[in-house]
Design a protein around this motif. Structure first.
Motif, PDB file in Angstrom:
ATOM      1  N   SER A 182      33.659  34.312 -74.860  1.00 20.79           N
ATOM      2  CA  SER A 182      34.698  34.526 -75.573  1.00 20.79           C
ATOM      3  C   SER A 182      35.567  33.355 -75.261  1.00 20.79           C
ATOM      4  CB  SER A 182      35.066  35.805 -76.115  1.00 20.79           C
ATOM      5  OG  SER A 182      35.175  36.229 -74.763  1.00 20.79           O
ATOM      6  N   SER A 183      35.726  32.788 -73.814  1.00 17.89           N
ATOM      7  CA  SER A 183      36.739  31.952 -73.165  1.00 17.89           C
ATOM      8  C   SER A 183      36.829  31.738 -72.264  1.00 17.89           C
ATOM      9  CB  SER A 183      38.340  33.248 -72.895  1.00 17.89           C
ATOM     10  OG  SER A 183      37.361  34.219 -71.624  1.00 17.89           O
ATOM     11  N   VAL A 184      36.838  30.441 -71.915  1.00 17.28           N
ATOM     12  CA  VAL A 184      36.380  29.555 -70.495  1.00 17.28           C
ATOM     13  C   VAL A 184      36.539  30.750 -69.286  1.00 17.28           C
ATOM     14  CG1 VAL A 184      38.731  28.839 -69.699  1.00 17.28           C
ATOM     15  CG2 VAL A 184      37.223  27.916 -69.245  1.00 17.28           C
ATOM     16  N   ALA A 185      37.651  31.755 -69.052  1.00 14.42           N
ATOM     17  CA  ALA A 185      37.377  32.333 -67.997  1.00 14.42           C
ATOM     18  C   ALA A 185      36.188  33.498 -67.359  1.00 14.42           C
ATOM     19  CB  ALA A 185      38.615  33.251 -68.193  1.00 14.42           C
ATOM     20  N   TYR A 186      35.693  34.315 -68.953  1.00  8.71           N
ATOM     21  CA  TYR A 186      33.836  34.304 -68.788  1.00  8.71           C
ATOM     22  C   TYR A 186      33.155  33.124 -68.653  1.00  8.71           C
ATOM     23  CZ  TYR A 186      36.114  39.055 -70.583  1.00  8.71           C
ATOM     24  OH  TYR A 186      36.376  40.024 -70.558  1.00  8.71           O
ATOM     25  N   ALA A 187      33.006  32.145 -69.040  1.00 14.19           N
ATOM     26  CA  ALA A 187      32.055  31.197 -69.269  1.00 14.19           C
ATOM     27  C   ALA A 187      32.238  30.752 -67.453  1.00 14.19           C
ATOM     28  CB  ALA A 187      32.875  30.009 -70.268  1.00 14.19           C
ATOM     29  N   GLU A 188      33.975  30.830 -66.463  1.00 17.75           N
ATOM     30  CA  GLU A 188      33.922  30.240 -65.117  1.00 17.75           C
ATOM     31  C   GLU A 188      33.327  31.336 -64.807  1.00 17.75           C
ATOM     32  OE1 GLU A 188      38.501  28.307 -64.777  1.00 17.75           O
ATOM     33  OE2 GLU A 188      36.745  26.399 -65.242  1.00 17.75           O
ATOM     34  N   ALA A 189      33.949  32.535 -65.250  1.00 18.24           N
ATOM     35  CA  ALA A 189      33.184  33.577 -63.393  1.00 18.24           C
ATOM     36  C   ALA A 189      31.760  33.877 -64.431  1.00 18.24           C
ATOM     37  CB  ALA A 189      33.832  34.328 -64.527  1.00 18.24           C
ATOM     38  N   TYR A 190      31.461  33.588 -64.822  1.00 16.21           N
ATOM     39  CA  TYR A 190      29.102  33.412 -64.928  1.00 16.21           C
ATOM     40  C   TYR A 190      29.001  32.484 -64.103  1.00 16.21           C
ATOM     41  CZ  TYR A 190      24.743  34.218 -66.316  1.00 16.21           C
ATOM     42  OH  TYR A 190      23.343  33.690 -66.499  1.00 16.21           O
ATOM     43  N   ALA A 248      30.762  23.989 -69.785  1.00  9.91           N
ATOM     44  CA  ALA A 248      31.965  23.263 -70.162  1.00  9.91           C
ATOM     45  C   ALA A 248      33.327  23.524 -70.892  1.00  9.91           C
ATOM     46  CB  ALA A 248      31.078  22.118 -71.663  1.00  9.91           C
ATOM     47  N   GLY A 249      33.769  23.827 -70.645  1.00 14.14           N
ATOM     48  CA  GLY A 249      35.304  24.988 -71.951  1.00 14.14           C
ATOM     49  C   GLY A 249      34.485  26.398 -71.880  1.00 14.14           C
ATOM     50  N   ASP A 250      34.703  26.634 -72.614  1.00 15.11           N
ATOM     51  CA  ASP A 250      33.965  27.908 -72.813  1.00 15.11           C
ATOM     52  C   ASP A 250      32.223  28.709 -73.061  1.00 15.11           C
ATOM     53  OD1 ASP A 250      33.790  26.885 -75.244  1.00 15.11           O
ATOM     54  OD2 ASP A 250      34.388  28.172 -76.854  1.00 15.11           O
ATOM     55  N   THR A 251      31.357  27.235 -72.746  1.00 16.32           N
ATOM     56  CA  THR A 251      30.289  26.841 -73.258  1.00 16.32           C
ATOM     57  C   THR A 251      29.737  26.891 -71.360  1.00 16.32           C
ATOM     58  OG1 THR A 251      30.104  26.492 -75.377  1.00 16.32           O
ATOM     59  CG2 THR A 251      27.807  26.089 -73.831  1.00 16.32           C
ATOM     60  N   PHE A 252      28.753  27.775 -71.491  1.00 16.47           N
ATOM     61  CA  PHE A 252      27.621  27.494 -69.783  1.00 16.47           C
ATOM     62  C   PHE A 252      26.136  26.860 -70.629  1.00 16.47           C
ATOM     63  CE2 PHE A 252      24.716  29.358 -66.333  1.00 16.47           C
ATOM     64  CZ  PHE A 252      25.127  28.739 -65.649  1.00 16.47           C
ATOM     65  N   ALA A 253      25.838  26.090 -70.151  1.00 15.99           N
ATOM     66  CA  ALA A 253      24.991  25.044 -70.150  1.00 15.99           C
ATOM     67  C   ALA A 253      23.635  25.301 -69.556  1.00 15.99           C
ATOM     68  CB  ALA A 253      24.120  23.666 -71.021  1.00 15.99           C
ATOM     69  N   VAL A 254      22.572  25.811 -69.245  1.00 18.92           N
ATOM     70  CA  VAL A 254      21.232  25.330 -68.292  1.00 18.92           C
ATOM     71  C   VAL A 254      20.420  24.244 -68.610  1.00 18.92           C
ATOM     72  CG1 VAL A 254      19.683  26.612 -67.447  1.00 18.92           C
ATOM     73  CG2 VAL A 254      21.861  27.563 -67.856  1.00 18.92           C
ATOM     74  N   VAL A 255      20.051  23.299 -68.550  1.00 19.32           N
ATOM     75  CA  VAL A 255      18.802  22.355 -68.793  1.00 19.32           C
ATOM     76  C   VAL A 255      17.727  22.378 -67.725  1.00 19.32           C
ATOM     77  CG1 VAL A 255      17.998  19.992 -68.609  1.00 19.32           C
ATOM     78  CG2 VAL A 255      20.467  20.400 -69.604  1.00 19.32           C
ATOM     79  N   THR A 256      16.449  22.434 -68.334  1.00 16.87           N
ATOM     80  CA  THR A 256      14.865  22.647 -67.231  1.00 16.87           C
ATOM     81  C   THR A 256      13.950  22.032 -67.437  1.00 16.87           C
ATOM     82  OG1 THR A 256      15.813  25.891 -67.248  1.00 16.87           O
ATOM     83  CG2 THR A 256      14.043  24.631 -66.255  1.00 16.87           C
ATOM     84  N   GLN A 257      13.217  21.933 -67.031  1.00 14.77           N
ATOM     85  CA  GLN A 257      12.417  20.778 -67.348  1.00 14.77           C
ATOM     86  C   GLN A 257      11.085  21.412 -65.578  1.00 14.77           C
ATOM     87  OE1 GLN A 257      13.445  16.605 -66.689  1.00 14.77           O
ATOM     88  NE2 GLN A 257      13.943  16.807 -68.763  1.00 14.77           N
ATOM     89  N   THR A 258       9.994  21.075 -66.113  1.00 14.04           N
ATOM     90  CA  THR A 258       8.750  21.296 -65.024  1.00 14.04           C
ATOM     91  C   THR A 258       7.904  20.618 -65.723  1.00 14.04           C
ATOM     92  OG1 THR A 258       9.405  24.000 -65.765  1.00 14.04           O
ATOM     93  CG2 THR A 258       6.925  23.320 -64.503  1.00 14.04           C
ATOM     94  N   ARG A 259       7.177  20.299 -64.552  1.00 11.01           N
ATOM     95  CA  ARG A 259       6.178  18.684 -65.002  1.00 11.01           C
ATOM     96  C   ARG A 259       4.642  19.610 -63.741  1.00 11.01           C
ATOM     97  NH1 ARG A 259       4.591  13.525 -63.138  1.00 11.01           N
ATOM     98  NH2 ARG A 259       3.611  12.502 -64.525  1.00 11.01           N
ATOM     99  N   LYS A 260       3.807  19.413 -64.023  1.00 13.63           N
ATOM    100  CA  LYS A 260       2.383  19.461 -63.118  1.00 13.63           C
ATOM    101  C   LYS A 260       2.868  17.980 -62.444  1.00 13.63           C
ATOM    102  CE  LYS A 260      -2.816  19.816 -63.187  1.00 13.63           C
ATOM    103  NZ  LYS A 260      -3.992  19.571 -63.695  1.00 13.63           N
ATOM    104  N   GLY A 261       2.558  18.451 -61.161  1.00  9.06           N
ATOM    105  CA  GLY A 261       2.798  17.147 -60.126  1.00  9.06           C
ATOM    106  C   GLY A 261       3.631  16.722 -59.871  1.00  9.06           C
ATOM    107  N   GLY A 262       5.027  17.226 -60.152  1.00  7.06           N
ATOM    108  CA  GLY A 262       6.150  16.563 -59.713  1.00  7.06           C
ATOM    109  C   GLY A 262       6.913  16.711 -60.685  1.00  7.06           C
ATOM    110  N   THR A 263       8.363  16.752 -60.920  1.00  7.09           N
ATOM    111  CA  THR A 263       9.378  16.056 -62.806  1.00  7.09           C
ATOM    112  C   THR A 263       9.342  14.904 -61.884  1.00  7.09           C
ATOM    113  OG1 THR A 263      10.832  17.616 -61.473  1.00  7.09           O
ATOM    114  CG2 THR A 263       9.669  18.678 -63.048  1.00  7.09           C
ATOM    115  N   LEU A 264      10.156  14.734 -63.236  1.00 15.29           N
ATOM    116  CA  LEU A 264      10.556  12.652 -63.072  1.00 15.29           C
ATOM    117  C   LEU A 264      11.977  12.800 -62.798  1.00 15.29           C
ATOM    118  CD1 LEU A 264       8.073  11.283 -65.035  1.00 15.29           C
ATOM    119  CD2 LEU A 264       7.720  11.756 -62.774  1.00 15.29           C
ATOM    120  N   THR A 265      12.390  11.801 -62.227  1.00 19.87           N
ATOM    121  CA  THR A 265      13.804  11.867 -61.772  1.00 19.87           C
ATOM    122  C   THR A 265      14.721  11.175 -62.764  1.00 19.87           C
ATOM    123  OG1 THR A 265      13.596  11.337 -59.013  1.00 19.87           O
ATOM    124  CG2 THR A 265      16.009  10.539 -60.546  1.00 19.87           C
TER     125      THR A 265
END
Length: 280
Positions: A182-190, A248-265
């Motif tokens: 609901s606000s950037v304050a909550y997003a930053e706190a998380y 990013a402001g009021d929004t928190f994003a999580v990007v996750t990648q998983t790969r057998k043998g190792g993830t690629l840069t």
């Protein structure tokens, strides 16, 4: 394959759900614009211009590989994404970092701010780019951590969760979750609470025991955003996980990648960079 960068039309225009800390700020506050961890410079050059009217959008155009120093090669491992553009805004609404939007609120439909799957990828039917329940995000975490995080989110004015996932032909599984508060304050706190836990090797992604800062993500300049990337430390078993947090402001994003043998840069950097641009 071509590289995509964000641009925005000529005149800048005026372009939403866990436990909140006991003393969580009641009013939105301007983000602190902390030092960015980036993804390689070539993945995202951001040009901030403006847009006219509620439908103003930021388009992602193509850059030839030969236009980028050091990338005049036939293939460097990047994925091919469809052409992207920022979604239209409600009439009179402002982009999150525009003058007059001190709350840094994303007024666009959160689902439309999700990065689409690259060409040739198989979409995850459970994470199809629509609204997702909190449990979808919690599934990224170890079972022992889910209860505490669920309680935190329930108390921290989390408004929406949107998610998309896909698997590319090389076996890389990608998941992106966008959490709008609901606000950037909550997003930053998380964000601060999450970073504190990760620094102590707590609250790591499912299957990860030891993490390290991903030093391959550097030098990207997406103004106003905080980007933190991590990788699973060896020995990591048959699969490896990399993940990144974007606040990013009021929004928190999580990007996750998983790969057998190792993830690629390269595809990890590229995916994080493009998602960051869409939120910036």
């Amino acid at each position: 394959m071509t590289e995509q960068i964000l641009t925005e039309p000529e005149v800048l225009v005026p372009a939403e759900p866990g436990p909140a800390p006991a003393q969580a700020p009641a009013q939105p506050k301007k983000s602190r614009r902390p030092l960015l961890l980036g993804i390689a410079r070539w993945t995202a050059a951001v040009l901030v211009c403006g847009g006219v009217g509620a439908g103003a959008a930021m388009g992602i155009t193509a850059m030839e590989r030969t236009d980028v120093p050091g990338l005049a090669t036939e293939s460097d491992g990047r994925w091919e994404y469809p052409e992207l553009a920022l979604p239209a805004l409600p009439e009179g609404a402002l982009r999150p970092y525009s003058d007059g939007n001190d709350g840094e609120i994303h007024h666009a439909d959160l689902r439309k701010l999700l990065l689409p799957a690259p060409v040739g990828a198989t979409a995850d039917p459970k994470l199809n780019g629509g609204w997702a329940g909190t449990d979808s995000y919690l599934a990224l975490l170890k079972e022992k951590d889910r209860g505490a995080v669920k309680e935190y989110l329930a108390d921290s004015a989390l408004r929406h969760v949107a998610a998309r996932g896909w698997t590319t032909p090389d076996g890389t599984r990608t998941q992106i979750h966008l959490l709008r508060f609901s606000s950037v304050a909550y997003a930053e706190a998380y964000k601060d609470e999450t970073m504190g836990e990760v620094a102590q090797f707590g609250r790591l992604p499912l299957g990860v025991e030891v993490s390290k800062i991903d030093t391959s993500v550097q030098d990207v300049d997406v103004p106003n955003l905080s980007i933190y990337a991590y990788g699973e430390e060896k020995p990591y078993g048959p699969e490896q996980t990399r993940w990144a947090y974007i606040q990013a402001g009021d929004t928190f994003a999580v990007v996750t990648q998983t790969r057998k043998g190792g993830t690629l840069t390269v595809p990890f950097q590229q995916t994080v960079a493009l998602q960051a641009q869409l939120l910036g």
